[in-house]
Design a protein around this motif. Structure first.
Motif, mmCIF file in Angstrom:
data_model
loop_
_atom_site.group_PDB
_atom_site.id
_atom_site.type_symbol
_atom_site.label_atom_id
_atom_site.label_comp_id
_atom_site.label_asym_id
_atom_site.label_seq_id
_atom_site.Cartn_x
_atom_site.Cartn_y
_atom_site.Cartn_z
ATOM 1 N N ASP A 134 0.816 -1.214 0.000
ATOM 2 C CA ASP A 134 0.000 0.000 0.000
ATOM 3 C C ASP A 134 0.850 1.265 0.000
ATOM 4 O OD1 ASP A 134 -2.518 -1.242 -0.061
ATOM 5 O OD2 ASP A 134 -2.400 -1.665 2.085
ATOM 6 N N SER A 135 1.975 1.221 -0.650
ATOM 7 C CA SER A 135 2.820 2.416 -0.726
ATOM 8 C C SER A 135 3.429 2.543 -2.120
ATOM 9 C CB SER A 135 3.930 2.367 0.330
ATOM 10 O OG SER A 135 4.798 1.290 0.085
ATOM 11 N N ALA A 136 3.840 3.747 -2.421
ATOM 12 C CA ALA A 136 4.501 4.012 -3.698
ATOM 13 C C ALA A 136 5.997 3.756 -3.562
ATOM 14 C CB ALA A 136 4.270 5.469 -4.108
ATOM 15 N N VAL A 137 6.647 3.512 -4.673
ATOM 16 C CA VAL A 137 8.102 3.373 -4.682
ATOM 17 C C VAL A 137 8.678 4.778 -4.547
ATOM 18 C CG1 VAL A 137 10.110 2.616 -5.999
ATOM 19 C CG2 VAL A 137 7.978 1.308 -6.106
ATOM 20 N N THR A 138 9.534 4.950 -3.571
ATOM 21 C CA THR A 138 10.096 6.264 -3.283
ATOM 22 C C THR A 138 11.612 6.238 -3.421
ATOM 23 O OG1 THR A 138 10.254 5.812 -0.905
ATOM 24 C CG2 THR A 138 8.220 6.848 -1.690
ATOM 25 N N GLY A 139 12.197 7.399 -3.307
ATOM 26 C CA GLY A 139 13.645 7.510 -3.367
ATOM 27 C C GLY A 139 14.142 8.580 -2.421
ATOM 28 N N ARG A 140 15.443 8.562 -2.202
ATOM 29 C CA ARG A 140 16.121 9.568 -1.382
ATOM 30 C C ARG A 140 17.366 9.979 -2.134
ATOM 31 N NH1 ARG A 140 20.193 9.583 2.552
ATOM 32 N NH2 ARG A 140 20.405 7.341 2.323
ATOM 33 N N CYS A 141 17.421 11.252 -2.505
ATOM 34 C CA CYS A 141 18.568 11.815 -3.214
ATOM 35 C C CYS A 141 19.284 12.760 -2.266
ATOM 36 C CB CYS A 141 18.082 12.559 -4.460
ATOM 37 S SG CYS A 141 19.403 13.389 -5.372
ATOM 38 N N VAL A 142 20.563 12.510 -2.020
ATOM 39 C CA VAL A 142 21.327 13.316 -1.070
ATOM 40 C C VAL A 142 22.229 14.279 -1.831
ATOM 41 C CG1 VAL A 142 22.987 13.253 0.827
ATOM 42 C CG2 VAL A 142 21.248 11.467 0.635
ATOM 43 N N VAL A 143 22.133 15.561 -1.481
ATOM 44 C CA VAL A 143 22.947 16.612 -2.089
ATOM 45 C C VAL A 143 23.749 17.301 -0.982
ATOM 46 C CG1 VAL A 143 22.938 18.774 -3.386
ATOM 47 C CG2 VAL A 143 21.275 16.975 -3.939
ATOM 48 N N ALA A 144 25.073 17.197 -1.054
ATOM 49 C CA ALA A 144 25.957 17.844 -0.088
ATOM 50 C C ALA A 144 26.316 19.230 -0.614
ATOM 51 C CB ALA A 144 27.216 17.012 0.118
ATOM 52 N N ILE A 145 25.879 20.259 0.105
ATOM 53 C CA ILE A 145 26.147 21.632 -0.310
ATOM 54 C C ILE A 145 27.628 21.925 -0.099
ATOM 55 C CG2 ILE A 145 25.606 24.067 0.092
ATOM 56 C CD1 ILE A 145 22.822 23.116 1.036
ATOM 57 N N ASN A 146 28.272 22.448 -1.148
ATOM 58 C CA ASN A 146 29.725 22.612 -1.127
ATOM 59 C C ASN A 146 30.186 24.062 -1.286
ATOM 60 O OD1 ASN A 146 31.894 21.008 -0.614
ATOM 61 N ND2 ASN A 146 32.170 20.295 -2.700
ATOM 62 N N THR A 147 29.238 25.007 -1.312
ATOM 63 C CA THR A 147 29.594 26.418 -1.480
ATOM 64 C C THR A 147 28.728 27.263 -0.550
ATOM 65 O OG1 THR A 147 27.920 26.780 -3.201
ATOM 66 C CG2 THR A 147 30.130 26.123 -3.945
ATOM 67 N N GLU A 148 28.930 28.565 -0.641
ATOM 68 C CA GLU A 148 28.013 29.473 0.034
ATOM 69 C C GLU A 148 26.649 29.351 -0.631
ATOM 70 O OE1 GLU A 148 28.578 31.216 2.768
ATOM 71 O OE2 GLU A 148 30.635 30.470 2.793
ATOM 72 N N ILE A 149 25.603 29.700 0.087
ATOM 73 C CA ILE A 149 24.245 29.687 -0.452
ATOM 74 C C ILE A 149 23.874 31.120 -0.798
ATOM 75 C CG2 ILE A 149 21.829 29.190 0.025
ATOM 76 C CD1 ILE A 149 22.901 27.078 2.084
ATOM 77 N N LEU A 150 23.543 31.340 -2.052
ATOM 78 C CA LEU A 150 23.154 32.660 -2.516
ATOM 79 C C LEU A 150 21.632 32.772 -2.486
ATOM 80 C CD1 LEU A 150 23.696 35.408 -3.918
ATOM 81 C CD2 LEU A 150 23.609 34.180 -6.095
ATOM 82 N N LYS A 151 21.110 33.716 -1.693
ATOM 83 C CA LYS A 151 19.670 33.928 -1.605
ATOM 84 C C LYS A 151 19.296 35.176 -2.382
ATOM 85 C CE LYS A 151 15.901 34.829 1.626
ATOM 86 N NZ LYS A 151 15.545 35.089 3.034
ATOM 87 N N VAL A 152 18.384 35.010 -3.342
ATOM 88 C CA VAL A 152 17.867 36.130 -4.117
ATOM 89 C C VAL A 152 16.426 36.341 -3.659
ATOM 90 C CG1 VAL A 152 17.377 37.041 -6.413
ATOM 91 C CG2 VAL A 152 19.358 35.525 -6.063
ATOM 92 N N PRO A 153 16.142 37.446 -2.954
ATOM 93 C CA PRO A 153 14.800 37.663 -2.400
ATOM 94 C C PRO A 153 13.738 37.814 -3.477
ATOM 95 C CG PRO A 153 16.396 39.181 -1.426
ATOM 96 C CD PRO A 153 17.064 38.514 -2.585
ATOM 97 N N ALA A 154 12.491 37.497 -3.099
ATOM 98 C CA ALA A 154 11.356 37.684 -3.995
ATOM 99 C C ALA A 154 11.243 39.158 -4.350
ATOM 100 C CB ALA A 154 10.074 37.210 -3.304
ATOM 101 N N ALA A 155 10.806 39.421 -5.580
ATOM 102 C CA ALA A 155 10.717 40.813 -6.040
ATOM 103 C C ALA A 155 9.716 40.927 -7.176
ATOM 104 C CB ALA A 155 12.090 41.296 -6.503
ATOM 105 N N THR A 156 9.318 42.161 -7.456
ATOM 106 C CA THR A 156 8.527 42.440 -8.650
ATOM 107 C C THR A 156 9.431 43.142 -9.637
ATOM 108 O OG1 THR A 156 7.769 44.565 -7.791
ATOM 109 C CG2 THR A 156 6.352 42.662 -7.394
ATOM 110 N N GLY A 157 9.087 43.029 -10.884
ATOM 111 C CA GLY A 157 9.907 43.641 -11.941
ATOM 112 C C GLY A 157 9.611 45.103 -12.140
ATOM 113 N N ASP A 158 8.620 45.646 -11.387
ATOM 114 C CA ASP A 158 8.303 47.058 -11.617
ATOM 115 C C ASP A 158 8.990 47.979 -10.658
ATOM 116 O OD1 ASP A 158 4.883 46.527 -10.452
ATOM 117 O OD2 ASP A 158 6.711 46.428 -9.303
#
Length: 158
Positions: A134-158
């Motif tokens: 009674d379950s779906a086939v699932t997966g787990r993908c592991v991503v090791a972050i190797n740099t700084e994280i760049l955050k670009v805030p939400a914005a409007t184009g106007d």
């Protein structure tokens, strides 16, 4: 803006072309990894170094190195998904790939863009889970972050 829902957020894998600023990341081509149910948490976490001087009873703490995290993406397996195929291909290389996370928080207005996070990392695991009838086939993908994280805030184009 306040709170936002996780529903509608996306996770994408790019190429191995080195990027370290917004323009570099935006110039890459990305494939969305489909059927993700949970991305997990990420961000800077410092190691704590404890020092104990003989003349003092108090343990003192200082910051050591930091780690931006390792994501354990939970997903439903989709053998036809180009993003999952790209992550599987990245697993068998030692290369850092560009990654992009977008939230569902684009503001009202002209040409809105959501909050977007960019980073480079390694795909270190892609595991399949087959549990019960009674379950779906699932997966787990592991991503090791190797740099700084760049955050670009939400914005409007106007």
């Amino acid at each position: 803006m306040g709170q936002t829902t996780a529903a509608g957020s996306g996770f994408e894998i790019g190429t191995t072309v080195a990027a370290d600023d917004q323009a570099g990341f935006e110039a890459d081509t990305y494939a969305e990894i489909a059927e993700i149910t949970n991305v997990g948490d990420f961000g800077k976490e410092y190691q704590i170094i404890e020092t104990k001087a003989l003349k003092q009873r108090r343990v003192r703490k200082i910051k050591g190195s930091y780690d931006n995290g390792t994501l354990e993406l939970e997903l439903y397996l989709d053998s036809d998904d180009p993003g999952q195929a790209a992550a599987l291909a990245a697993l068998d290389t030692d290369d850092n790939y560009n990654f992009k996370i977008t939230l569902n928080d684009a503001p009202d207005g002209a040409a809105p863009t959501p909050t977007t996070y960019y980073f480079r990392g390694l795909v270190t695991a892609f595991r399949t889970s087959i549990s019960d009838v009674d379950s779906a086939v699932t997966g787990r993908c592991v991503v090791a972050i190797n740099t700084e994280i760049l955050k670009v805030p939400a914005a409007t184009g106007d």
